[in-house]
Write an enzyme that holds these catalytic residues in place. Structure first.
Site, short mmCIF file in Angstrom:
data_model
loop_
_atom_site.label_atom_id
_atom_site.label_comp_id
_atom_site.label_asym_id
_atom_site.label_seq_id
_atom_site.Cartn_x
_atom_site.Cartn_y
_atom_site.Cartn_z
N ILE A 169 -4.77 52.01 18.94
CA ILE A 169 -4.40 50.59 18.93
C ILE A 169 -2.88 50.44 18.81
CG2 ILE A 169 -4.57 48.44 17.60
CD1 ILE A 169 -7.49 49.30 16.95
N GLU A 276 -15.82 41.72 2.16
CA GLU A 276 -16.17 40.81 3.25
C GLU A 276 -17.62 40.36 3.10
OE1 GLU A 276 -15.27 42.70 6.99
OE2 GLU A 276 -13.14 42.90 6.48
N HIS A 299 -12.85 39.36 10.60
CA HIS A 299 -13.03 40.73 11.12
C HIS A 299 -13.51 40.70 12.59
CE1 HIS A 299 -13.84 45.13 9.75
NE2 HIS A 299 -13.46 45.08 11.03
N GLY A 301 -11.25 41.32 15.19
CA GLY A 301 -10.25 41.97 16.04
C GLY A 301 -10.87 42.66 17.25
N GLY A 302 -11.96 43.33 17.02
CA GLY A 302 -12.61 44.07 18.11
C GLY A 302 -13.78 43.30 18.71
N1 LIG Z 1 -10.17 44.40 13.15
C1 LIG Z 1 -11.08 45.00 13.87
O1 LIG Z 1 -12.05 44.41 14.28
C2 LIG Z 1 -10.87 46.44 14.24
C3 LIG Z 1 -11.35 46.90 15.45
C4 LIG Z 1 -11.09 48.20 15.82
C5 LIG Z 1 -10.41 49.04 14.95
N2 LIG Z 1 -10.00 48.58 13.75
C6 LIG Z 1 -9.28 49.46 12.82
O2 LIG Z 1 -7.99 49.71 13.37
C7 LIG Z 1 -7.49 50.94 12.83
C8 LIG Z 1 -6.80 51.75 13.92
O3 LIG Z 1 -7.72 52.12 14.95
P1 LIG Z 1 -7.30 53.22 16.04
O4 LIG Z 1 -8.39 53.34 17.03
O5 LIG Z 1 -5.94 52.94 16.54
O6 LIG Z 1 -7.27 54.52 15.11
P2 LIG Z 1 -6.56 55.91 15.40
O7 LIG Z 1 -7.25 56.89 14.55
O8 LIG Z 1 -6.42 56.13 16.87
O9 LIG Z 1 -5.07 55.67 14.82
C9 LIG Z 1 -4.76 55.63 13.46
C10 LIG Z 1 -3.34 56.18 13.30
O10 LIG Z 1 -2.89 55.92 11.97
C11 LIG Z 1 -2.18 57.06 11.53
N3 LIG Z 1 -2.16 57.01 10.07
C12 LIG Z 1 -3.17 57.23 9.20
N4 LIG Z 1 -2.76 57.02 7.94
C13 LIG Z 1 -1.45 56.66 8.02
C14 LIG Z 1 -0.51 56.29 7.05
N5 LIG Z 1 -0.81 56.24 5.75
N6 LIG Z 1 0.75 55.99 7.47
C15 LIG Z 1 1.07 56.02 8.78
N7 LIG Z 1 0.19 56.35 9.75
C16 LIG Z 1 -1.06 56.66 9.37
C17 LIG Z 1 -2.92 58.21 12.12
O11 LIG Z 1 -2.14 59.40 12.16
C18 LIG Z 1 -3.25 57.68 13.51
O12 LIG Z 1 -2.23 57.96 14.44
C19 LIG Z 1 -8.67 51.63 12.17
O13 LIG Z 1 -8.58 51.48 10.78
C20 LIG Z 1 -9.87 50.85 12.68
O14 LIG Z 1 -10.92 50.86 11.76
C21 LIG Z 1 -10.20 47.29 13.38
#
Ligand SMILES: NC(=O)c1ccc[n+]([C@@H]2O[C@H](COP(=O)([O-])OP(=O)(O)OC[C@H]3O[C@@H](n4cnc5c(N)ncnc54)[C@H](O)[C@@H]3O)[C@@H](O)[C@H]2O)c1
Length: 429
Positions: A169, A276, A299, A301-302
């Protein structure tokens, strides 16, 4: 003795038992026909279940589908002895105890990429809305006030976006933000390739001191609990904007509320919360309610129709492939392997990863005159997984010996004479 007949994928009932799938939290209905065509009777429900409700509902269920609110704990897994697979119809899987699932021989799948674009588009919409103070103009006009003013409204062009977590993301958001004329700085704990002109910050503090807008996209690992609190908010620039669309437990929302109320931050968008509500229509309580220039979304976002459909198909297909072919490709807790179907029957053995298991297994096959047509082994930590295709055997009973090995976690075999699914082996009990 003649060869054992082995049933091909699609075999459903054995000794009168029905294969059942339980889908919770309103996962996309495109998942239902995929599981039905794999031979599953599907129980489709709208809400999440708590631990005790889930344990009761999983009696006699082989496949479970959830989104982010149902917690699959070690206790649930220890009591759900029929369960073989869990589909997280989401990106995150921290609602599931993955290690306990692996040790019980339960495969977990998710949809790592299906809603990435939807989250990115919401973030972009919110960044523009907050920078433009659209929330306040909208509220005023709905209440009958013509609040025509440029005060506090800005273009996003030329402003600096700070992305914390540069994964699927974060990195896609980086590309779209640059296309809008923003400068991007990111911070990630892992080595990441900078896209376009995005600049990597060496520390989180460097990002916080530079960015006009800070947006969180870290994953849901437990170490990220409380990642963003009073100290981090205090580091942000005066009038900066804050977004959290990743996981609720990452942010101290009391602290966020204080920084909005004090006027230090000029706006925020929050899509995920430490607690939530369970289902649509439930009441929502938060210190963030009613704050100026704060966008709250439940919630979502996705949650676009495109993403939900894509997730529904992706995860249901993964579960269906797993139960029919044994493929664990993209499973988040088991060794990943996929073997082209080469024989008449397929024996799928999840076992403790200790030396000598493969030799023992193949000796049992040899003792029973099994002709091995194909075989693949993969390991992940203390779990091993071997899939073997055989065309025939000269003597029955191999499966009972495999089941009796003290390294066996779960044996799955499609066989006309013996049970297709065995209970967990000694290692799992
Ligand atoms: N709001 C929603 O509806 C929704 C939908 C989809 C995903 N999400 C959430 O979005 C987040 C990201 O998803 P993604 O597919 O990009 O995940 P991803 O695993 O591809 O990316 C996460 C990144 O964060 C980095 N990271 C982890 N801890 C860190 C920290 N403390 N400091 C800096 N970097 C750190 C990791 O190295 C990785 O590059 C997830 O938590 C997921 O659950 C939310």
């Amino acid at each position: 003795m003649g060869p054992i007949r082995l049933l091909l994928p699609g075999y459903v009932a054995h000794h009168g038992s029905v294969q059942r799938a339980l889908l919770l939290e309103n996962v996309h209905p495109t998942s239902v026909p995929i599981l039905e065509s794999a031979g599953y009777e599907v129980d489709y429900r709208k809400g999440a279940l708590d631990e005790d409700e889930l344990i009761a509902a999983l009696d006699g269920v082989q496949l479970l589908g959830i989104r982010s609110k149902t917690e699959v704990t070690a206790r649930v897994l220890s009591q759900a002895t029929d369960l073989v697979g869990v589909g997280a119809f989401s990106i995150g899987t921290n609602q599931i105890n993955l290690t306990a699932a692996a040790h019980r021989g339960v495969a977990v799948f998710n949809a790592p990429f299906s809603n990435t674009r939807s989250v990115v588009e919401l973030a972009i919409a919110e960044i523009i809305s907050l920078t433009r103070r659209m929330t306040e103009r909208d509220r005023a006009l709905h209440s009958g006030v013509w609040d025509k003013s440029a005060e506090g409204s800005h273009e996003v062009r030329g402003r600096t976006l700070g992305i914390v977590g540069y994964g699927n993301i974060g990195s896609q958001l980086s590309v779209l933000a640059e296309n809008l004329g923003m400068s991007v700085i990111f911070f990630d704990t892992a080595e990441k390739l900078s896209l376009g002109n995005a600049r990597r910050a060496e520390t989180l503090d460097e990002l916080l001191e530079t960015a006009d807008i800070v947006t969180l996209h870290v994953d849901g690992r437990s170490g990220n609990a409380g990642l963003f609190g009073a100290k981090q908010f205090a580091r942000m620039k005066q009038d900066a904007i804050f977004l959290n669309l990743c996981r609720g437990f990452v942010v101290d929302v009391d602290s966020l509320a204080e920084h909005i109320q004090s006027g230090h931050l000029s706006g925020a968008a929050v899509d995920v919360f430490p607690e939530e509500p369970k289902k649509r229509g439930d009441a929502f309580e938060s210190v963030l309610r009613g704050l100026p220039n704060v966008i709250l979304t439940p919630h979502v976002g996705g949650s676009t129709e495109e993403a939900q459909e894509s997730i529904g198909q992706f995860v249901a297909k993964k579960l269906s492939d797993y139960v029919s072919t044994g493929s664990t490709m993209l499973s988040v807790n088991l060794p990943n392997l996929q073997l082209e179907h080469t024989g008449v029957g397929r024996i799928k053995l999840l076992h403790r990863n200790v030396p000598g298991v493969l030799a023992t297994v193949n000796q049992i096959f040899a003792d029973h005159g099994a002709n091995i047509e194909g075989q693949m082994l993969a390991t992940r930590g203390d779990i091993g997984y071997v899939v073997t295709d055989i065309s025939d055997v000269t003597e029955r009973g191999a499966s009972k010996k495999l089941q009796a090995l003290d390294t066996t976690i779960r044996l799955r075999i499609r066989d006309a004479f013996e049970r297709p699914e065995f209970p967990p082996g000694p290692a799992a009990r």
